[in-house]
Design an enzyme around this catalytic site. Sequence first.
Site, PDB file in Angstrom:
ATOM      1  N   GLU A 250       0.880  -1.164   0.000  1.00 52.59           N
ATOM      2  CA  GLU A 250       0.000   0.000   0.000  1.00 52.59           C
ATOM      3  C   GLU A 250       0.917   1.213   0.000  1.00 52.59           C
ATOM      4  O   GLU A 250       1.529   1.542   1.009  1.00 52.59           O
ATOM      5  CB  GLU A 250      -0.898  -0.046   1.252  1.00 52.59           C
ATOM      6  CG  GLU A 250      -2.152   0.778   1.120  1.00 52.59           C
ATOM      7  CD  GLU A 250      -1.964   2.201   1.605  1.00 52.59           C
ATOM      8  OE1 GLU A 250      -1.672   3.065   0.734  1.00 52.59           O
ATOM      9  OE2 GLU A 250      -2.108   2.445   2.793  1.00 52.59           O
ATOM     10  N   CYS A 284      -2.347   9.044   2.817  1.00 49.69           N
ATOM     11  CA  CYS A 284      -2.047   8.434   1.513  1.00 49.69           C
ATOM     12  C   CYS A 284      -3.189   8.658   0.528  1.00 49.69           C
ATOM     13  O   CYS A 284      -2.963   8.829  -0.661  1.00 49.69           O
ATOM     14  CB  CYS A 284      -1.722   6.959   1.658  1.00 49.69           C
ATOM     15  SG  CYS A 284      -2.937   6.021   2.569  1.00 49.69           S
TER      16      CYS A 284
END
Length: 505
Positions: A250, A284
């Site tokens: 990720e 993010c």
Amino acid sequence: MTEQLTPFDADRENEPGNNRDLESLDPRNGEVIAAYPISDVATVDAAVERARTAARWWDVQGFRGRREWLLEFKRAIASDADSLAAVVSRESGKPPADALLEVMLAVEHLDWAAKHAKKILRQRKVSSGLVSANQASYVGYRPYGVVGVIGPWNYPVYTPMGSIAYALAAGNAVVFKPSELTPGVGVWLADKWQSIAPSQPVLQTITGDGSTGAALCRAGVNKIAFTGSTATAKRVMAACAENLVPIVAECGGKDAMLVGEDADLDAAVDFAAFGALSNAGQTCAGVERIYVAKPVYQQFLDKLSEKARATTPGGETDSAYGPMTLGKQIGIVRGQIEDALAKGGRAVVGGVESVRERYVDPVVLTGVPEDSTAITEETFGPTVVVNEVADLDEGVERANASKYGLGASVFTKNKGKGKQIADRLQSGVVTVNSVLGFAGVAALPFGGVGDSGFGRIHGADGLREFSTVKSMTVQQFNAPLNLLTLNRKPRDMKISEWMLSKRHG
Ligand code: NDP
């Protein structure tokens, strides 16, 4: 600090016996909070070995047993949430309320993973099909064994818990390497597990820096769950490749928000400010680029600018957001603002002077060329680019031009059109009329495409991510057409040929 080290230096630093300490610092003032060991290779190996033994016990607990243990773990965290939030706030600098919200979301995921693992991962029957009608066929999911989780510092509980909870619920033991910026959070979580199951180290934390993470990749783990930068993900993959250890990655994003001419502008502005500025932009899936349809561009920009000007970072409990957690990030943010302005962009709120020693004030840029680093690279700071586009279609085109593909959002009152646009956006997750709306939906898988990584945490796919697939057939009776023999009968082959042409010809 590891940022000066090459991966090879990182490996050397971590030779056995090279025990050093790392200090966790309060990013609000640089004060030392605590010191933790930088675990060397031997320490990491020993933790993985302990985990391997614990994984066998964990496997034997079965879905039902694990569910009970994990719900107890959840209750232990939830009833002591303030103390965990205090560690998060101290180490990351984020306001306590933000830290508590993060703990709350992490607990939601733990709860969901514990309660859904059996339904999703238990062995199920599948159709065997006409040709193999004599077989009963099953698909089941088995744990990998030991999963190494390498976590980030921006959401030091929520993000790793997206791997830890799902890996544990799938039956794996976990060795967690938190970021060197937030080691105390990792230690807190492992201590909490130990308080409920002292003799079963199903969840352990090893503190350290990048070298410790590199050692974890090579310590015999069966899978690595990594969250962090794309560059480090590549290093982790390279280390894991040596032993064919699979990874889920990720990485960062460059999320675009699209605002249509019929959007509820006040709501869009509110979400834009939250998505771009909260947590000092260190999210993010935060909003980094906004493409606004021409008819409402100026109005949107004015409203967002007004909101950004009224937003003040600081170290107080009621500050809108805290300091930059990662010191080196400040230079990256400044560089991107400079690049955007040098290439012809305009700062509507703030500018280079907004980048202070520890804090970055809100920056709103507009008219930024699409080849500027403020558009092409992840910023991870409280800055946002607002660019004008003709309509949502052009917005889609620009949004999809990025090498990243983590999240995206669309704002339009026409929900049907919003969904169509959302479908066309190349990202792992997309929201219509909100940003980050997926974060609290445990059933939704999370992850990206392109440079944002691969694999999924959260939801059913997140549980499967931490499982190996096991297919099984149990022969029920002799096959009417016996083809799995060295002595096939001509009659069986004739019927097979006939079936092939009838069924598929
Ligand atoms: P990194 O990708 O370097 O760090 C992420 C994790 O990987 C940390 O736990 C880190 O440990 C560990 N690590 C570092 N090097 C290695 C290695 N060689 N092998 C195994 N593990 C390693 O990110 P940074 O913290 O330096 O942040 C840099 C940028 O990454 C940010 O500016 C942001 O753009 C992006 N990022 C994205 C995140 C996301 O949520 N997707 C989260 C954090 C950062 P340690 O911290 O101890 O060095």
